[in-house]
Design an enzyme around this catalytic site. Sequence first.
Site: not given
Length: 1043
Positions: A467, A763, A767
């Site tokens: 990310d 997070d 996901d």
Amino acid sequence: MANILEPEEFDLPGKNPSVEAQRRWRDAVSFVRNRRRRFRYGSNLEKRKEAKELMEKTREKIRVGFMAYMAALKFIDAGDHGRSSDQVSNDIGAELAKDLPEEAREAGFGINPDKLASIVGSYDIKTLKKLGGVEGLAGKLRVSSNEGVKSSDVSVRQNIYGSNKFTEKPFKSFWTFVWEALHDLTLIILIVCAVVSIGVGLATEGWPKGTYDGLGILLSIVLVVMVTAISDYRQSLQFRDLDKEKKKISIQVTRDGSRQKVSIYDLVVGDVVHLSIGDLVPADGIFISGYSLLIDQSSLSGESVPVSISEKRPFLLSGTKVQDGSAKMLVTTVGMRTEWGKLMETLSEGGEDETPLQVKLNGVATIIGKIGLGFAVVTFLVLIVRFLVNKATHHEITQWSSSDALTLLNYFATAVTIIVVAVPEGLPLAVTLSLAFAMKKLMDNKALVRHLSACETMGSATCICTDKTGTLTTNHMVVDKIWICEKAKRVENGGSADAITDLSESAQDLLLQAIFHNTAAEVVKDKYGKKSVLGSPTESAILDYGLLLGDIDDKKKDCKLLKVEPFNSAKKRMSVLVSLPDSNTRAFCKGASEIVLKMCDRFIDCNGEIADMSEEQATNITNVINEFASEALRTLCLAFKDVGDGYNIPDSGYTLVAVVGIKDPVRPGVKEAVKSCLAAGITVRMVTGDNIHTAKAIAKECGILTDDGLAIEGPEFRNKSPDEMRQIIPRIQVMARSSPTDKHVLVKNLRGMFKEVVAVTGDGTNDAPALHESDIGLAMGIAGTEVAKESADIVVLDDNFSTIVNVAKWGRSVYINIQKFVQFQLTVNVVALMINFISACASGSAPLTAVQLLWVNLIMDTLGALALATEPPHDGLMSRPPIGRDVSFITKTMWRNIFGHSIYQLAVLLAFNFAGKQILGLEGSDSTMVLNTFIFNTFVFCQVFNEINSRDMEKINIFRGIFGSWIFIGVMVATVVFQVIIVEFLGTFASTTPLSWQLWLLSVSIGAVSLIVAVILKLIPVEKETPKHHDGYDLLPGGPELA
């Protein structure tokens, strides 16, 4: 040779192995000295089966409860026709207060703990309605849904209704590990031999001489058992610390009238819990209020379809997950009274899956154990045959004495001890030791390893999909720029003066409404009355900016929130419906700039008036968004729409209020960490939901996006055909505006098409599929939701990309440390087996006695594992390519070193065994004892120096960083000191005699020559297969040239 020692049965996938695969390798482990110790940390398949059956029962119980609940809704008033609600409430209240403990009555509680638990557990909507709903139930629990529990009542509530803790296996004491170490079959046989030896010895030689041999074996066994137990106990302490860290889960509650974070284990009945996307429901409870709450009950019941929770279906069960929405919940049942508590009790006994390396080394230990057993049997038979031939030669075959029995017993003890040395019981356990050490060090360095195999697999990672927000950047967000009324303004140091210059009152009012009404953040007061903003960094940044411009309470006064569509990574926007004081209903929308912009057909012009948006103006706004994004700002659009009396949130026709640019700086050290990954053959890909221009700017700053790399948007990627994906995936370095599905597809193709070992960061709740699909799932400890953490293998506690690189380094260190230990142990195995076997065949006696072999076993097993399996990583590990998926664990380099050192040691030791008296000039009655002691001493020092050689299998400089590993130094010093004590002072028990300083010097010198032998061996080239990357280019070189 590698194929023989690594059979297919022991090839286990690193993640989610099937039950069949686990049973297959267990069945193949046919020769184990100590099953209790070998499989201590392994998975308990029977307990897992029990847990699965319990889950089926829970699913059926929930289904039946729901059916009863649906029936109750239809006939809820039928039985109480003609009675007042007060009468009904009083009757049910009296029934629920039956058998209430005296302590509970005195405290003012009006409901029995077990009956309270059954209301939620059995979906008893009828009883809940009779009590007056959630507010009536709260009254029985002496709690207000606005004020929450009083802190002073917590201990009383825990005493009456229980604490939110689950039954766990009791922690094993040190003496339990001693007892388990004594379950080694070979040690039990040796204890019996020692006792028989003492009995026979006393009968033949009397006290105390007759007891020496047996006592020597017993003392050696005590030493082996104590050292093993101490090592195992220390491991268990490290795992206990790790478990404590895993359980540090916090939840938002209202207590004493203020919002605060508490551990889920400190929750009590009556607590008002705030749930949001990604939270685990921490206890059973009743829905108080909330919006769009979707609950995933799969962990409890196995059902994959999420359940919508509202006032009509208010029951929430512990252990389930919030998939969407937000809510307040009244806790009704905690701990072991919940279904989750009962399930957890069984699940906790299921254990953790063994790692691929543990399974592989179980296979190596099994094969070598069988070979060792064969050698032990042959050695014993050869010794017996030679003994009988010798008696026959002297015509004594019919004459037997107790000394003959003692000789045969010693032969048997020697054979059993050869099995002790030959079966490398410590191989799979060394993996556990190394992983426990690495996990403890990683925890100190802000990485919590939830699954053992992940730490090991991370050493093979070839790709990290990371990310952007919070991982590559600091996650400390502030509004840096704002575009409103056709003007872009910079917000200096968080100040508001410049940002509101020349704004009309109506434009500023609309901006504040868009900020204050449409936010997932909250302004909360602590117990001292101090205000703070609680929420995600993005939400907090916007709300903080709004608070600089106006008062939130003033703007929200007399307004009512009608509906909320929370932000999620699929929609990339958040919307609310609000009833304003003038009775109008207004929708507010906030989210990804280009998505919200497409929903707008009007905007606020330079005069502060609402105007239609032409194509030219839409293009100008798009350019503003791109300009903000190219400065690495995260861009969001704020918009509103008046909807009259409607109750649905619209998807179009909005008026754009402002474009906000949020600054989130790159973390210090990230650029160096990315560079380190690239040098290690690990590709770094940024997968983010942000604007592509923002993503590219950050990726270039981090060193991820190169000139020949590809940056692509999620919608474009997902529309590609499989053939097109095969062409572009190797070049993808940035994926912007990606959905969780895009991330999942990318990971699946990287693993499937290109056989990459993929680590993925995540997070959010959505996901979870990508984290599950990847080889190593990395959840963020700060920004990550509890659902993401539950799906992850490793939790990055500081959300820092540099920590991920550190995990990769430790993963490589674990793998190489185990290779060092295997090389060392197999060398000792070969030499100890061969010298006793050849000597027994040739001379009828074994130079190494049972006591001496037990000491050698301790050196090569527990102490060897401590020394070599716990060495810290060095920077050179990140200058070699990743370990491939199908690479043989025992490499050609290792075989070269094992055979080379074995040949040298056997040549020297056998030369002394057969011609030692002549070489050393030994004479006299004690010459045989001196020679055998010298051989034993030389053998031990060969292992001491071989252990130093094993610190690096390829490089010539094996002393680099040796003083950085105090455990290695400690083991070396302890081994040498105890060897001196055995030879010089414990000869009575160990069958040794003190040596002259010349023989000591010669023993140490012969051992030290191993260092020269190692240099010669490392100069012999070993054919290597150069691993290819999926693009076809050669990976970075590895070997002696790496400094």
